[in-house]
Enzyme design. Sequence first.
Site, mmCIF file in Angstrom:
data_model
loop_
_atom_site.group_PDB
_atom_site.id
_atom_site.type_symbol
_atom_site.label_atom_id
_atom_site.label_comp_id
_atom_site.label_asym_id
_atom_site.label_seq_id
_atom_site.Cartn_x
_atom_site.Cartn_y
_atom_site.Cartn_z
ATOM 1 N N THR A 81 0.854 -1.188 0.000
ATOM 2 C CA THR A 81 0.000 0.000 0.000
ATOM 3 C C THR A 81 0.894 1.244 0.000
ATOM 4 O O THR A 81 2.019 1.178 0.498
ATOM 5 C CB THR A 81 -0.855 -0.052 1.282
ATOM 6 N N GLY A 94 -0.140 -2.176 6.282
ATOM 7 C CA GLY A 94 -0.064 -3.440 7.009
ATOM 8 C C GLY A 94 -1.413 -4.129 6.991
ATOM 9 O O GLY A 94 -2.230 -3.880 6.100
HETATM 10 N N1 ASP Z 1 -3.493 -1.920 4.793
HETATM 11 C C1 ASP Z 1 -3.814 -2.556 3.546
HETATM 12 C C2 ASP Z 1 -5.088 -3.343 3.700
HETATM 13 O O1 ASP Z 1 -5.225 -4.062 4.666
HETATM 14 C C3 ASP Z 1 -2.746 -3.463 3.052
HETATM 15 C C4 ASP Z 1 -1.384 -2.852 2.949
HETATM 16 O O2 ASP Z 1 -1.004 -2.007 3.742
HETATM 17 O O3 ASP Z 1 -0.656 -3.233 2.024
HETATM 18 O O4 ASP Z 1 -5.899 -3.288 2.815
#
Ligand code: ASP
Length: 320
Positions: free
Chosen positions: A180, A232
């Site tokens: 992300t 995360g």
């Molecule tokens: N926080 C994002 C989610 O759970 C994933 C990520 O941070 O890559 O959708």
Amino acid sequence: MTKVRKPAVVVHGGAGTWHPERSQAGLEGVKKAAKTGFDVLKDGGSAVDSVMEAVAVMEDDGAFNAGYGSSLNIEKRVEMEASIMDGKTLQAGAVGLLKDVKNPVRLAKIIMEKTDHVFVVGEGAEKLAKIFNLERRKPLTELRLSYYECQRKALLDGKFELQKLAGLIKNHPELFELETVGAVALDKNGNVAAATSTGGFPLKLPGRIGDSPIIGCGTYADNQAGACSATGVGETAIRLVLAKTVCNFMEGGKTAQEAVELAIGLVNRRILATCNSMGLIAIDVHGRIGAAHNSPNLCWAYVTSEKQEPVASLTAKTVK
Ligand code: ASP
């Protein structure tokens, strides 16, 4: 008279594991994003425009799980989400379940500025993108398709039950590329802003919304505190309202670095260890920056007025 601040921007390209063969692309991507965000600030632009442009660069890059190159859900489809928040006005915009909007973060800003709402998903959001003539692009890449096949194989091998992503992460941490993207900035006028964009957690259920577009969880900004963007396991950030928690720490007098470390400590104490990988970036109202994680990596970069050149890394302060 308002005090002129020294602008700064911090960006992240995701927590999780950054493998050597791709880490260079990640580092280059976050540097480019941080530089773009800082150029906006240097020219007197706002923190909101800075985080939007920085995030848009990473959405276009293909190396990150946001915009072009987003992760696939269990049905092999992309559902993108993003959010943005202006610390001056506490206005915010968020979008979810997007199929082919090229830059979800631009649509989030439109929701913030041109509608009375904060969060619009699915067809309604796609319709607004059309009305405002936003560019479209198929977000699917070969890279994500290959990840999808590996992840699905692990699933079929009986390594995980759908509701218990934790089991899969435990057995195959390398599969979960949490890439992300996000940005936080402080402009010359002392305004802070934050933005986050993602394709969401790989193999997520259709319709699942993570922390990234939820104000307070993945993104928060308040001129009385600072700004934060999270990456995360989204469910962890939602449960702890993590970005707002970081801002609360800053409002209480902590520096940005102290605040993100405290928040990761909270994650470690309160959320089951198999499913609590998180990374956080923040900036406080004095322009001090912070980054911390409990995940294997955090791909991030920053530019401050002192140095004016992007500094990037695959790790920050690790809080265990
Ligand atoms: N926080 C994002 C989610 O759970 C994933 C990520 O941070 O890559 O959708």
